[in-house]
Each structure stands twice: as structure tokens, then as C-alpha cells.
Design an enzyme around this catalytic site. Structure first.
Site, PDB file in Angstrom:
ATOM      1  N   GLY A  12     -10.496   4.051 -12.371  1.00  0.00           N
ATOM      2  CA  GLY A  12     -10.129   3.485 -11.062  1.00  0.00           C
ATOM      3  C   GLY A  12     -11.018   4.052  -9.971  1.00  0.00           C
ATOM      4  O   GLY A  12     -10.606   4.204  -8.815  1.00  0.00           O
ATOM      5  N   ILE A  17      -7.807   5.821  -4.063  1.00  0.00           N
ATOM      6  CA  ILE A  17      -7.698   7.239  -4.451  1.00  0.00           C
ATOM      7  C   ILE A  17      -9.054   7.737  -4.961  1.00  0.00           C
ATOM      8  O   ILE A  17      -9.504   8.836  -4.610  1.00  0.00           O
ATOM      9  CB  ILE A  17      -6.599   7.458  -5.517  1.00  0.00           C
ATOM     10  CG1 ILE A  17      -5.223   7.128  -4.933  1.00  0.00           C
ATOM     11  CG2 ILE A  17      -6.616   8.902  -6.028  1.00  0.00           C
ATOM     12  CD1 ILE A  17      -4.065   7.247  -5.907  1.00  0.00           C
ATOM     13  N   ASN A 106       0.527  -2.098 -17.900  1.00  0.00           N
ATOM     14  CA  ASN A 106      -0.059  -0.760 -17.923  1.00  0.00           C
ATOM     15  C   ASN A 106      -0.292  -0.265 -19.344  1.00  0.00           C
ATOM     16  O   ASN A 106      -1.234   0.484 -19.592  1.00  0.00           O
ATOM     17  CB  ASN A 106       0.789   0.211 -17.108  1.00  0.00           C
ATOM     18  CG  ASN A 106       0.453   0.078 -15.636  1.00  0.00           C
ATOM     19  OD1 ASN A 106      -0.681   0.330 -15.250  1.00  0.00           O
ATOM     20  ND2 ASN A 106       1.397  -0.383 -14.835  1.00  0.00           N
ATOM     21  N   VAL A 130      -2.421   9.713 -12.962  1.00  0.00           N
ATOM     22  CA  VAL A 130      -1.990   9.492 -11.578  1.00  0.00           C
ATOM     23  C   VAL A 130      -1.421   8.068 -11.437  1.00  0.00           C
ATOM     24  O   VAL A 130      -0.449   7.842 -10.716  1.00  0.00           O
ATOM     25  CB  VAL A 130      -3.196   9.681 -10.616  1.00  0.00           C
ATOM     26  CG1 VAL A 130      -2.825   9.308  -9.185  1.00  0.00           C
ATOM     27  CG2 VAL A 130      -3.720  11.111 -10.681  1.00  0.00           C
ATOM     28  N   GLY A 131      -2.031   7.120 -12.139  1.00  0.00           N
ATOM     29  CA  GLY A 131      -1.631   5.708 -12.018  1.00  0.00           C
ATOM     30  C   GLY A 131      -0.177   5.500 -12.413  1.00  0.00           C
ATOM     31  O   GLY A 131       0.280   6.027 -13.421  1.00  0.00           O
ATOM     32  N   ASP A 160       4.553  15.145  -4.903  1.00  0.00           N
ATOM     33  CA  ASP A 160       5.965  15.326  -4.545  1.00  0.00           C
ATOM     34  C   ASP A 160       6.232  16.796  -4.201  1.00  0.00           C
ATOM     35  O   ASP A 160       6.951  17.103  -3.248  1.00  0.00           O
ATOM     36  CB  ASP A 160       6.851  14.882  -5.715  1.00  0.00           C
ATOM     37  CG  ASP A 160       6.420  13.524  -6.240  1.00  0.00           C
ATOM     38  OD1 ASP A 160       6.503  12.559  -5.476  1.00  0.00           O
ATOM     39  OD2 ASP A 160       5.967  13.440  -7.394  1.00  0.00           O
ATOM     40  N   HIS A 188       8.195  10.823 -11.528  1.00  0.00           N
ATOM     41  CA  HIS A 188       7.549  10.536 -10.241  1.00  0.00           C
ATOM     42  C   HIS A 188       8.040   9.162  -9.787  1.00  0.00           C
ATOM     43  O   HIS A 188       7.384   8.139  -9.971  1.00  0.00           O
ATOM     44  CB  HIS A 188       6.025  10.548 -10.354  1.00  0.00           C
ATOM     45  CG  HIS A 188       5.375  10.044  -9.093  1.00  0.00           C
ATOM     46  ND1 HIS A 188       5.422  10.749  -7.913  1.00  0.00           N
ATOM     47  CD2 HIS A 188       4.711   8.905  -8.818  1.00  0.00           C
ATOM     48  CE1 HIS A 188       4.814  10.056  -6.970  1.00  0.00           C
ATOM     49  NE2 HIS A 188       4.372   8.931  -7.490  1.00  0.00           N
TER      50      HIS A 188
END
Ligand SMILES: NC(=O)c1ccc[n+]([C@@H]2O[C@H](COP(=O)([O-])OP(=O)(O)OC[C@H]3O[C@@H](n4cnc5c(N)ncnc54)[C@H](O)[C@@H]3O)[C@@H](O)[C@H]2O)c1
Ligand SMILES: O=C(O)C[C@H](O)C(=O)O
Length: 329
Positions: A12, A17, A106, A130-131, A160, A188
Site C-alpha cells: 500500500g 499511510i 481482504n 496495519v490494514g 490506540d 483494533h
């Protein structure tokens, strides 16, 4: 002595990001100010041109530690020789999309990426997902990489964790650096549980310093857990610089260790500690040393915490069962 560059793969890479992350990796913030890196950018074909533009900008920074940039749209090449992999690229939820559709889309990304890591990454590979949905995407990738030790697959809850420290500092007037031993438990997602019962503010128990369980239940926990949505609402796009910063923090701590007397939060495969089913990728309090992490053991979990940890873990179980049903793990 000249050090061998560390190969860092970022998926990505052309996204928001990615743009906030790559320059900090190249300037030494991910691994250390004396560690040379080679970047391997992985994108989908439509993202290749923008990734090339970012690579041109990285060149233009003349970062002394950056020893090479390669761009790929094939995961087998992108993960070849990777020592660290940051899996940022994911399929966002779009209007009308059911959760099953999101997990399935995903799965189409993280299953082949896990298989490519299994086949081509370096033996010491460390993976941060992270995705979103990060915990379950990490589970999918890990399941597709049976030859890589499961504990090398982690999911990001450091954003978080950082958000919770910041909210606690604002409430108490403490300096950020005085807050230690905070924990994010679970997923998350909005069910995550930021726990201050074991946290310390300047050496004193944080829950006692706050002394306001209603603030904890009605303000602190929802503010932290829904911060991602609040940022999307305000910015019209999801958090990017703070997410990139947390990814840097996560890997830096994993590789370089936690400070004495402190711990951090990482989404990691459960070993059954604290009643979290073994194998689920759930956030725990961890200490890091010599490139390895360990769950902090022996914390008393009160009733207030227990029901919140259980609720977030129940959501992770549901996600795991859904991807199992889809044949993704
Ligand atoms: N865990 C966290 O705390 C946290 C925080 C913020 C954002 N996120 C998540 O991070 C992800 C990325 O966010 P963003 O804002 O950079 O998104 P973005 O849409 O700006 O960028 C995503 C990039 O990934 C690329 N991509 C898609 N599929 C890919 C694949 N199979 N291989 C390689 N690249 C691929 C896209 O082309 C795009 O350039 C999202 O899923 C977001 O929800 C997680
Ligand atoms: O991308 C999102 O849905 C939000 C993100 O995970 C965040 O916590 O900022």
C-alpha cells in the site's frame, strides 16, 4: 564497519499511510539512526505510477541510510528477502458492503501475501499488519505462512495505545512521559479495551489518580475506541500520519525493546494468557527485548476489565469463525 541494509517491504506504498511512513523509515526512525535500509514497495498495478512518484521524492531527500528502492506489483517479488514487512494496503469497506464481503476481499489480499512471505521472506522476518480489519488480516496472513513462526505476525494497536496515553495526560494534566504500563486489550475496533487499572502516572496508580469510574466508562474508553471514526468524520479520510507514527513505534519497540519498568500494546497470537483463546491475534500488554516480545503475566483483572476484554475477544472469535467459514484460514 558497514552494516548490511535491512530489507523493509511496505504494501500500500502509494496510499496515504504509505506516504507518511516511507520517509520516516528511510530517515532511520523505524530501526535506528545507524541502520541502513532498502525499501521494497508493493502496490497493485493501478498504484504503481504513484509509488514511482513517491520513490522519486525519496531519492530527492538523499537520505544517507536509504540504500535502495524497488517497486513491485507481485507479492512474490515484493517480499523477497524481506526482514521487516509492513502490511498497510487493504480493501476499505465501501457503502453497502457487508462484513463478510470485507473479510472476503481482504482474504484475497492477505492470504497470497502470507504465502509470499512464507516462500520468499528472510528467516528473521517480522510482520506488522496495519490494514483493517488488522487483527483478522494478520491471522489470515499468518495461517498462509506455516513455515514462519506464528509469533512473527502482529497487528497494530499501538495507535490506540498512543491515543489512550494522550487522553489520560489531558485528563490528569500529567506529562505524556510520566504515563506508563497502559494496556490495549482485544481487537483494533470499537470493542477494544484501553485499561488504566495497571497504568501508572508518575509512579502512582492511574485509576486511583483519575478516581472517576464514570469518566472511564463514559468518556475515556469510548473516546479512545471511537477515535478512528472521529478522525474520519473530521478529516474526511482515515488517520494517516498518526497511523504511520504508530507503525514506526510498534516496529521500533519490537526491535529495540521497551524501556525498563514500562510495557506496550501489540496485537499478537494468543498463547491462552488471560483467557484469550490460543491462536487469536489479540492485543496484550507486552515487553520487548532483543527483538522478541513477551506477554506481561500475573495482572489482576477486575470485573470492570474482564467483561470488556471478553467482549472484544468475542468479536475476534466471530471474525475468526467467519474467515474460517470462507476458507481463508
Ligand atoms: N491498525 C490501525 O491502527 C489503522 C489505522 C489507520 C488506518 N488503518 C488501515 O490502514 C489501511 C490503509 O490506509 P490508507 O489510509 O493508507 O489507505 P489508502 O486507500 O490511502 O491506501 C491503500 C493503498 O493500498 C494499496 N493496495 C490495495 N491492495 C493492495 C495489495 N493487494 N497490495 C499492495 N497494495 C495494495 C492501494 O492501491 C492504495 O495505494 C486501511 O485498511 C485503514 O483502514 C489501520
Ligand atoms: O481506518 C479506519 O477505519 C480507522 C483506523 O483504524 C483508525 O483507528 O484510525
Amino acid at each position: 564497519m558497514t552494516r548490511t541494509p535491512v530489507n523493509v517491504t511496505v504494501t500500500g506504498a502509494a496510499g496515504q499511510i504509505g506516504y507518511a511512513l516511507l520517509f520516516r523509515i528511510a530517515s532511520g526512525h523505524l530501526l535506528g539512526a545507524d541502520v541502513p535500509v532498502k525499501l521494497r514497495l508493493l502496490e497493485i498495478p493501478q498504484g504503481m505510477k504513484a509509488a514511482e512518484g513517491t520513490a522519486m521524492e525519496l531519492d530527492d531527500c538523499a537520505f544517507p541510510l536509504l540504500k535502495g528502492i524497488d517497486i513491485f506489483d507481485d507479492p512474490n517479488q515484493g517480499f523477497d528477502g524481506a526482514n521487516v514487512a509492513l502490511l498497510v494496503g487493504a480493501r476499505p469497506r465501501t457503502k453497502g458492503m457487508e462484513r463478510g464481503d470485507l473479510l472476503s476481499a481482504n482474504g484475497g489480499i492477505f492470504k497470497p501475501q502470507g504465502a509470499a512471505i512464507n516462500a520468499h521472506a528472510a528467516d528473521d522476518i517480522k510482520v506488522l499488519v496495519v490494514g483493517n480489519p488488522a487483527n483478522t488480516n494478520a491471522l489470515i496472513a499468518q495461517a498462509a505462512a506455516p513455515d514462519v513462526p506464528a509469533e512473527r505476525f502482529t497487528a497494530m494497536t499501538r495507535l490506540d495505545h498512543n491515543r489512550a496515553i494522550s487522553q489520560l495526560a489531558k485528563k490528569t494534566g500529567a506529562d505524556l512521559t510520566e504515563i506508563k504500563r497502559l494496556t490495549i486489550w482485544g481487537n483494533h475496533s470499537a470493542t477494544q479495551y484501553p485499561d488504566i487499572f495497571h497504568a501508572e502516572i508518575a509512579g502512582k496508580n492511574a485509576a486511583e489518580v483519575v478516581g472517576d469510574e464514570q469518566w472511564l466508562a463514559d468518556t475515556f474508553i469510548p473516546t479512545v475506541a471511537k477515535r478512528g471514526a472521529a478522525i474520519i468524520e473530521a478529516r474526511g479520510a482515515s488517520s494517516a500520519a498518526s497511523a504511520a507514527n504508530a507503525a514506526i513505534d510498534h516496529v521500533h519497540t519490537w526491535v529495540n525493546g521497551t524501556a525498563a519498568g514500562d510495557w506496550t500494546s501489540m496485537g499478537i497470537p494468543s498463547d491462552g494468557s488471560y483467557g484469550v483463546p490460543e491462536g487469536l491475534i489479540s492485543s496484550f500488554p507486552v515487553t520487548c527485548k532483543d527483538g522478541k516480545y513477551e506477554i506481561v503475566q500475573g495482572l489482576d483483572i477486575n470485573e470492570f476489565s474482564r467483561k470488556r476484554i471478553d467482549a472484544s475477544v468475542a468479536e475476534l472469535v466471530e471474525e475468526r469463525d467467519a474467515v474460517r467459514e470462507l476458507g481463508l484460514i
